[in-house]
Design a protein around this motif. Structure first.
Motif, short mmCIF file in Angstrom:
data_model
loop_
_atom_site.label_atom_id
_atom_site.label_comp_id
_atom_site.label_asym_id
_atom_site.label_seq_id
_atom_site.Cartn_x
_atom_site.Cartn_y
_atom_site.Cartn_z
N ILE A 1 0.72 -2.70 9.55
CA ILE A 1 -0.03 -1.94 8.56
C ILE A 1 -1.51 -2.23 8.66
N ASP A 2 -1.87 -3.44 9.10
CA ASP A 2 -3.29 -3.73 9.28
C ASP A 2 -3.92 -2.80 10.30
N LYS A 3 -3.20 -2.48 11.37
CA LYS A 3 -3.72 -1.53 12.37
C LYS A 3 -3.77 -0.12 11.80
N VAL A 4 -2.77 0.24 11.00
CA VAL A 4 -2.78 1.57 10.36
C VAL A 4 -4.01 1.72 9.48
N VAL A 5 -4.30 0.70 8.69
CA VAL A 5 -5.47 0.73 7.81
C VAL A 5 -6.74 0.80 8.63
N TRP A 6 -6.83 -0.01 9.67
CA TRP A 6 -8.02 -0.04 10.52
C TRP A 6 -8.27 1.33 11.15
N ASP A 7 -7.24 1.90 11.76
CA ASP A 7 -7.40 3.20 12.43
C ASP A 7 -7.76 4.29 11.42
N PHE A 8 -7.14 4.25 10.26
CA PHE A 8 -7.46 5.23 9.22
C PHE A 8 -8.93 5.12 8.82
N MET B 1 2.95 -7.16 5.96
CA MET B 1 2.18 -6.00 6.39
C MET B 1 1.67 -6.18 7.82
N ARG B 2 1.26 -7.39 8.17
CA ARG B 2 0.82 -7.63 9.54
C ARG B 2 1.97 -7.40 10.52
N GLU B 3 3.13 -7.93 10.19
CA GLU B 3 4.30 -7.79 11.06
C GLU B 3 4.67 -6.33 11.27
N ARG B 4 4.46 -5.52 10.25
CA ARG B 4 4.79 -4.09 10.35
C ARG B 4 3.66 -3.27 10.93
N LEU C 1 0.82 -1.20 0.00
CA LEU C 1 0.00 0.00 0.00
C LEU C 1 0.86 1.26 0.00
N ASN C 2 0.29 2.35 -0.49
CA ASN C 2 0.89 3.66 -0.31
C ASN C 2 0.47 4.13 1.08
N GLU C 3 1.31 3.87 2.07
CA GLU C 3 0.94 4.07 3.47
C GLU C 3 0.75 5.54 3.83
N LYS C 4 1.35 6.43 3.07
CA LYS C 4 1.24 7.86 3.36
C LYS C 4 0.02 8.50 2.69
#
Length: 330
Positions: free
Chosen positions: A302-309, A297-300, A168-171
């Motif tokens: 990113i799943d939580k980042v996506v969820w919170d976003f 992504m889970r290890e980093r 994903l483009n995380e930013k």
């Protein structure tokens, strides 16, 4: 590979399930969703079915539902008018169902399209191609959890692109920057964010079976439209077959975290789940493995980042809606 004959045999056994299964279809006015709805309505004994249609498709969809009522007079088919590209409209759909039902056995979400003509945001500030394929689907899943958990063997079938997740483009998760948006990037982002969020739901609700199915190229109106933009994939599945396979994925215990609907076909072993706990399926009903992407992504986190976003997107829409309502009242 699950043969079409096996899928059909399994679907025929739906008629022996208990009466009164409750199902919600979002995206069933045409294409794969419509075919899946049609098959479910024909097989299920005395089901209570809700289907969402945009204002411009209400008349056509009502005629489709009327035909299904004639083919299965015991079925109760209810049309809910709503725009599945708007989160606030999904809230209204859920509120209506929660006033009428105490459980939900099956949620099928298949709304979506590719925005070949470019990004034109909804009034909620979202790209409608991403909203139909991610935000509104996720909103429906989260709000309907209380009803799903009341069912004996609840299932969610999301028809999109399970197994095709990518970085994903995380930013810029919602691709607001025009330099980051394209119809393909929007497609990949929606599918990937959807899988990560569905996995979060699965981990928190271990009794819920979640299937993210990639049907592959299907001869739908949407794919015929894509041909105008140079997309002509070979080996297209018919809508009829996709509907039969979609129903099989949604109702076979092969894809259930616990039994309770149609027993898995003899000689066909249980499907594997992703590391996050959902079934990622290819066109013919076999598990796909995309852990090389998803595990990282889970290890980093990113799943939580996506969820919170995503939760912040929902909160902003709710706040803006309340603000608009208060202005209207003044």
């Amino acid at each position: 590979m699950v043969s079409l004959q096996i899928a059909r045999q399994s679907n025929a056994r739906i008629s022996s399930l208990p009466r009164g299964l409750v199902a919600l279809f979002v995206g069933a006015t045409s294409g794969i969703g419509q075919s899946t709805l049609q098959n479910f309505a024909q097989h299920a004994p005395s089901p209570r079915i809700y289907s969402v249609a945009r204002p411009q498709t209400v008349a056509l969809h009502e005629s489709q539902l009327a035909a299904l009522r004639r083919s299965n007079p015991t079925a109760k088919l209810n049309l809910i008018q709503a725009d599945a590209s708007l989160v606030s409209e999904i809230d209204k759909v859920v509120n209506e169902i929660m006033q009428k039902e105490t459980k939900l056995d099956l949620l099928v979400v298949s709304a979506g399209f590719m925005a070949f003509e470019g990004r034109k945001d909804t009034r909620e500030g979202l790209d409608p191609s991403m909203s139909t394929r991610y935000y509104c689907r996720q909103r429906a899943v989260q709000l309907l959890l209380p009803l799903l958990k009341n069912a004996a063997s609840p299932r969610i079938l999301s028809v999109l692109a399970g197994g095709l997740e990518a970085e994903l483009n995380e930013k810029d998760l919602d691709l607001k920057d025009p330099r980051n948006w394209s119809f393909w990037n929007a497609s990949v982002h929606a599918a990937t964010m959807h899988t990560l969020s569905l996995e979060r739901v699965a981990r928190e609700n271990p009794g819920l079976s979640i299937i993210h199915w990639l049907p592959g190229p299907v001869d739908t109106a949407g794919l015929r439209r894509a041909a105008q933009f140079g997309m002509r994939p070979p080996n297209q599945m018919t809508e009829a077959e996709a509907g039969e396979r979609g129903l099989f994925c949604a109702t076979s215990d092969r894809y259930g975290v616990r039994a309770g609907l149609v027993p898995a076909p003899e000689g066909v072993g249980p499907a594997n789940r992703s590391g996050g706990g959902i079934f990622l399926l290819g066109p013919l009903g076999e598990s796909t493995d995309n852990e090389g992407v998803l595990a990282t992504m889970r290890e980093r986190g990113i799943d939580k980042v996506v969820w919170d976003f995503t939760q912040q997107v929902f909160a902003n829409i709710a706040a803006n809606g309340s603000h608009d309502a208060s202005k209207d009242e003044l």
